[in-house]
Enzyme design. Structure first.
Site, PDB file in Angstrom:
ATOM      1  N   TYR A 144       0.831  -1.205   0.000  1.00 48.11           N
ATOM      2  CA  TYR A 144       0.000   0.000   0.000  1.00 48.11           C
ATOM      3  C   TYR A 144       0.863   1.251   0.000  1.00 48.11           C
ATOM      4  CZ  TYR A 144      -3.313   3.563   1.500  1.00 48.11           C
ATOM      5  OH  TYR A 144      -4.062   4.713   1.587  1.00 48.11           O
ATOM      6  N   LYS A 148       1.427   4.238  -3.004  1.00 50.42           N
ATOM      7  CA  LYS A 148       1.244   5.675  -2.847  1.00 50.42           C
ATOM      8  C   LYS A 148       2.508   6.434  -3.239  1.00 50.42           C
ATOM      9  CE  LYS A 148      -3.008   5.464  -1.651  1.00 50.42           C
ATOM     10  NZ  LYS A 148      -4.048   5.954  -2.582  1.00 50.42           N
TER      11      LYS A 148
END
Length: 289
Positions: A144, A148
């Site tokens: 994750y 980003k």
């Protein structure tokens, strides 16, 4: 009135963004994986797979937005296979930002404090200094956080290639009025990854709105954080207790947040207005889509 396309607009925080932008007078196209009837005449709900480039380019081409708020993503690495999290988030971000750039639309999108690498790290670690700001190195080690960081690289690419302004908002742990789950933790044993920081969803909606109207050139990343920690204790004391020392330099006083929102204040003229002290038990109307 401007035309704004919002991805992930039926999600937990996306709904608040759609409600805020529609209330501000924008014509909003709300894009999500499911359909819901809109209660507003200025909100058009559409269903699309953001990892399908054809879906995204078709929608953006039809709506021809002035701005795009990309809020759709798998929000953490815990409930899906890591490869799915990474692929979904990176491919969807490429599709949305590239389509927006070609449409000459300014972009606001949801990066994350997780790009720093602390929230889902295998071993808890302290930051290099306090408060953490946008100059702090990004060291994600989970799919994750890496998605980003990759998304911010795509944001810089979009700004360079298409000459549109792009703001990467890095929210802290988003809380909802009347449902402040961060207070269910027992600091400092829990909540170490974001260093006891949080942000109210209404402040997320307001920073998205502020980023759409701010005078921004190129790409800028900004943290979105409440002014204080949610532990109701001096922040330096929390670091000393959890890590055995306080990162230096440290420019914090009392329960100041460990992550700074100073850049958002300077660049976007934005400041958070909601605190856990009132919002935890606050009863407010749900957002209207």
């Amino acid at each position: 009135m401007s035309r704004v396309l919002v991805t992930g607009g039926l999600g937990a925080s996306g709904r608040w963004i759609v409600d805020r932008l529609a209330s501000d007078g924008h014509a909003v196209t709300c894009v999500d994986q499911r359909f819901a009837e809109s209660e507003r005449g200025t909100v058009d709900v559409r269903v699309a797979d953001l990892t399908d480039r054809g879906d995204v380019f078709d929608l953006v081409g039809e709506f021809d937005p002035d701005a795009v708020v990309h809020w759709g993503a798998i929000p953490d690495p815990l409930d899906h296979p890591g490869g799915e999290v990474f692929e979904n988030n990176v491919v969807s971000t490429y599709n949305v930002l590239e389509a927006a750039g070609r449409a000459d639309a300014r972009v606001v999108w949801a990066s994350s404090e997780s790009a720093l690498g602390f929230p889902f790290a295998a071993e808890a670690a302290a930051p290099d200094y306090l408060p953490v700001d946008e100059d702090h190195p990004l060291r994600p080690e989970d799919p994750y956080g890496v998605s980003k960081e990759a998304g911010e690289a795509l944001a810089r690419t979009t700004a360079r290639r298409h000459g549109v302004p792009v703001v990467s908002i890095r929210p802290s742990w988003i809380q909802y009025p009347g449902e402040y789950v961060c207070l269910d933790n027992d600091p400092p044993a829990e909540g170490v990854g974001n260093f006891w920081s949080y942000v109210d969803v209404r402040d997320i909606a307001s920073i998205a709105a502020a980023a759409l109207s701010a005078d921004v050139d190129g790409h800028e990343a900004v943290f979105a954080v409440a002014d204080e920690n949610y532990a109701d204790r001096p922040t330096a004391e929390l670091f000393e207790e959890r890590f055995g020392e306080v990162p230096e330099p440290c420019d914090l006083s009392g329960d100041d947040a460990a992550i700074s929102n100073a850049k958002a204040a300077d660049l976007l003229d934005w400041e958070p207005v909601h605190s856990w002290r009132e919002a935890a038990d606050e009863d407010v109307d749900e957002p209207v889509i």
